[in-house]
Scaffold this motif. Structure first.
Motif, PDB file in Angstrom:
ATOM      1  N   ASP A 189      53.093  28.674 -44.087  1.00  0.00           N
ATOM      2  CA  ASP A 189      52.094  27.806 -43.477  1.00  0.00           C
ATOM      3  C   ASP A 189      52.104  26.423 -44.128  1.00  0.00           C
ATOM      4  O   ASP A 189      52.018  25.392 -43.439  1.00  0.00           O
ATOM      5  CB  ASP A 189      50.713  28.447 -43.618  1.00  0.00           C
ATOM      6  N   ALA A 190      52.216  26.384 -45.458  1.00  0.00           N
ATOM      7  CA  ALA A 190      52.266  25.091 -46.151  1.00  0.00           C
ATOM      8  C   ALA A 190      53.524  24.314 -45.765  1.00  0.00           C
ATOM      9  O   ALA A 190      53.475  23.093 -45.553  1.00  0.00           O
ATOM     10  CB  ALA A 190      52.215  25.313 -47.665  1.00  0.00           C
ATOM     11  N   ALA A 191      54.647  25.033 -45.669  1.00  0.00           N
ATOM     12  CA  ALA A 191      55.896  24.365 -45.279  1.00  0.00           C
ATOM     13  C   ALA A 191      55.803  23.837 -43.857  1.00  0.00           C
ATOM     14  O   ALA A 191      56.283  22.736 -43.558  1.00  0.00           O
ATOM     15  CB  ALA A 191      57.064  25.344 -45.411  1.00  0.00           C
ATOM     16  N   ALA A 192      55.183  24.614 -42.962  1.00  0.00           N
ATOM     17  CA  ALA A 192      55.029  24.169 -41.578  1.00  0.00           C
ATOM     18  C   ALA A 192      54.126  22.945 -41.496  1.00  0.00           C
ATOM     19  O   ALA A 192      54.385  22.023 -40.711  1.00  0.00           O
ATOM     20  CB  ALA A 192      54.463  25.300 -40.721  1.00  0.00           C
ATOM     21  N   THR A 193      53.070  22.921 -42.306  1.00  0.00           N
ATOM     22  CA  THR A 193      52.176  21.759 -42.325  1.00  0.00           C
ATOM     23  C   THR A 193      52.929  20.505 -42.764  1.00  0.00           C
ATOM     24  O   THR A 193      52.801  19.430 -42.152  1.00  0.00           O
ATOM     25  CB  THR A 193      50.995  22.011 -43.274  1.00  0.00           C
ATOM     26  N   GLY A 194      53.736  20.636 -43.808  1.00  0.00           N
ATOM     27  CA  GLY A 194      54.533  19.500 -44.251  1.00  0.00           C
ATOM     28  C   GLY A 194      55.555  19.077 -43.211  1.00  0.00           C
ATOM     29  O   GLY A 194      55.795  17.875 -43.013  1.00  0.00           O
ATOM     30  N   ALA A 195      56.141  20.060 -42.523  1.00  0.00           N
ATOM     31  CA  ALA A 195      57.135  19.754 -41.489  1.00  0.00           C
ATOM     32  C   ALA A 195      56.511  18.989 -40.330  1.00  0.00           C
ATOM     33  O   ALA A 195      57.116  18.060 -39.782  1.00  0.00           O
ATOM     34  CB  ALA A 195      57.777  21.050 -40.988  1.00  0.00           C
ATOM     35  N   VAL A 196      55.297  19.373 -39.950  1.00  0.00           N
ATOM     36  CA  VAL A 196      54.602  18.688 -38.860  1.00  0.00           C
ATOM     37  C   VAL A 196      54.350  17.227 -39.224  1.00  0.00           C
ATOM     38  O   VAL A 196      54.611  16.309 -38.426  1.00  0.00           O
ATOM     39  CB  VAL A 196      53.272  19.399 -38.530  1.00  0.00           C
ATOM     40  N   SER A 197      53.865  16.986 -40.428  1.00  0.00           N
ATOM     41  CA  SER A 197      53.604  15.610 -40.864  1.00  0.00           C
ATOM     42  C   SER A 197      54.891  14.797 -40.899  1.00  0.00           C
ATOM     43  O   SER A 197      54.916  13.628 -40.482  1.00  0.00           O
ATOM     44  CB  SER A 197      52.953  15.611 -42.253  1.00  0.00           C
ATOM     45  N   PHE A 198      55.976  15.419 -41.366  1.00  0.00           N
ATOM     46  CA  PHE A 198      57.252  14.709 -41.432  1.00  0.00           C
ATOM     47  C   PHE A 198      57.779  14.400 -40.035  1.00  0.00           C
ATOM     48  O   PHE A 198      58.340  13.321 -39.798  1.00  0.00           O
ATOM     49  CB  PHE A 198      58.267  15.557 -42.200  1.00  0.00           C
TER      50      PHE A 198
END
Length: 358
Positions: free
Chosen positions: A42-51
């Motif tokens: 979930d944390a990785a997906a959140t960072g991916a969305v922002s990127f």
């Protein structure tokens, strides 16, 4: 030109990236992330969305978008199709609950109707059909830009009481995870735009991988929550029928509506393709922020609609092209585009290859 190593056969009507998305869904169904792994995913997906939205902002050429304002009637028409007609049809589908669609799938259909239009596939199909490519570029760019603000606001207004709903915290997340990175990309575009252009192939893979990560995280949460017991094979067939009807209605409205509004042939083609489609690349990250654990079920209609629109519009574009060929060489020329207008970089505004045909 040599065929890329990973290209699918030309006769296969399924977009290769859709196959990767479906494989990711299958992986999440068989091996969902749980416990601490789910927290990491979930944390990785959140960072991916922002990127992703940072890259959207860095790629979108503000100068090109502003230059397209002189064809404002076309852009207003596409925006009205995307953010007025589509949502009205989505609200009308509320009458299908619960006998045709369960509440969770209806929420997904309504969310599908709120996301912005595509850029890349609209450009590709408009070009094949000999339409106004420059207008398709600008219309798609405007839709993506407007959608960053309008889609969350419409979701907050129309999804209230439907499914998980959209809370004030979700809107704050939209600002922090989507809008702020997008604006940062716009600010830094002056310095990093050249780098992104030189490495667009590599960044295209990053785009694809980021979206696959978002899909895996969302569908893992859905499997863990047990929401997939709500979707039977019969429900999926019914959903496909509803989505097919939605696409057919929008294609008819954009085609005949643009004719009634007095647009020329080339502009009508751009309106038809830009006004009848929805962006998987923009919709998936937004859904992960808005719906959290229930994003898996909420994005299923969007994933199916995306593949359907590619297949249908590919056939439609070829028919437009054949008709233009029969009418003569002047039939496909966008006569109402000012002299000197031409296609801009098609990677601006939407990740290269993020589910869209080149």
């Amino acid at each position: 030109m040599r065929r890329p190593a990973l290209a699918l056969p030309s006769w296969l009507p399924v977009d290769g990236y859709i196959l990767a998305l479906l494989a990711t869904v299958g992986l999440a169904a068989l091996l969902p992330a749980t416990g601490s792994a789910a927290t990491v995913a979930d944390a990785a997906a959140t960072g991916a969305v922002s990127f992703l939205f940072f890259l959207y902002g860095a790629r979108l050429s503000t100068a090109e978008a502003m230059a397209g304002l002189r064809h404002w009637r076309l852009h207003v028409t596409v925006l009205a199709c995307t953010f007025v007609l589509f949502p009205l049809l989505g609200l009308a589908s509320r009458g299908l609950v619960p006998y045709v669609l369960p509440g969770g799938l209806y929420t997904g259909v309504l969310f599908l109707c709120l996301v912005p239009s595509t850029i890349q596939s609209s450009i590709a199909f408009t070009s094949i059909a000999r339409g106004n490519v420059a207008a398709a570029i600008c219309a798609g760019s405007f839709s993506s830009l407007v959608g960053i603000v309008v889609t969350p606001l419409l979701a907050a207004l129309l999804l209230d009481g439907e499914g998980p709903g959209v809370s004030g915290g979700a809107l704050v997340s939209i600002v922090c995870q989507l809008l702020l990175p997008f604006l940062a990309g716009q600010v830094l575009r002056r310095w990093i735009g050249g780098f992104l252009t030189r490495h667009k192939k590599v960044l295209g893979l990053v785009d694809r991988g980021s979206i696959l990560l978002v899909v895996y995280s969302a569908f893992s949460a859905g499997v863990s929550a047990g929401i997939w017991h709500q979707v039977s094979p019969l429900r999926l067939l019914v959903l496909l029928g509803v989505l097919g009807l939605l696409l057919a209605v929008m294609l008819i409205l954009t085609s005949y509506g643009s004719r009634k509004l007095g647009f020329g042939r080339a502009d009508r083609i751009a309106i038809t393709f830009a006004g009848s489609k929805k962006s998987l690349a923009a919709g998936l990250p937004m859904a992960s922020v808005l719906f959290g654990a229930q994003a898996g079920l909420a994005v299923l209609p969007l994933m199916l609609f995306h593949q359907m629109q590619l297949m249908v519009c590919a056939v439609l574009a070829k028919r437009y092209a054949a008709r233009a060929e029969a009418d003569g060489p002047e039939a496909g020329r966008p006569a109402d585009v000012p002299e000197g207008d031409g296609p801009a970089e098609t990677h601006d505004g939407e990740p290269v290859g993020a589910g869209e045909p080149r």
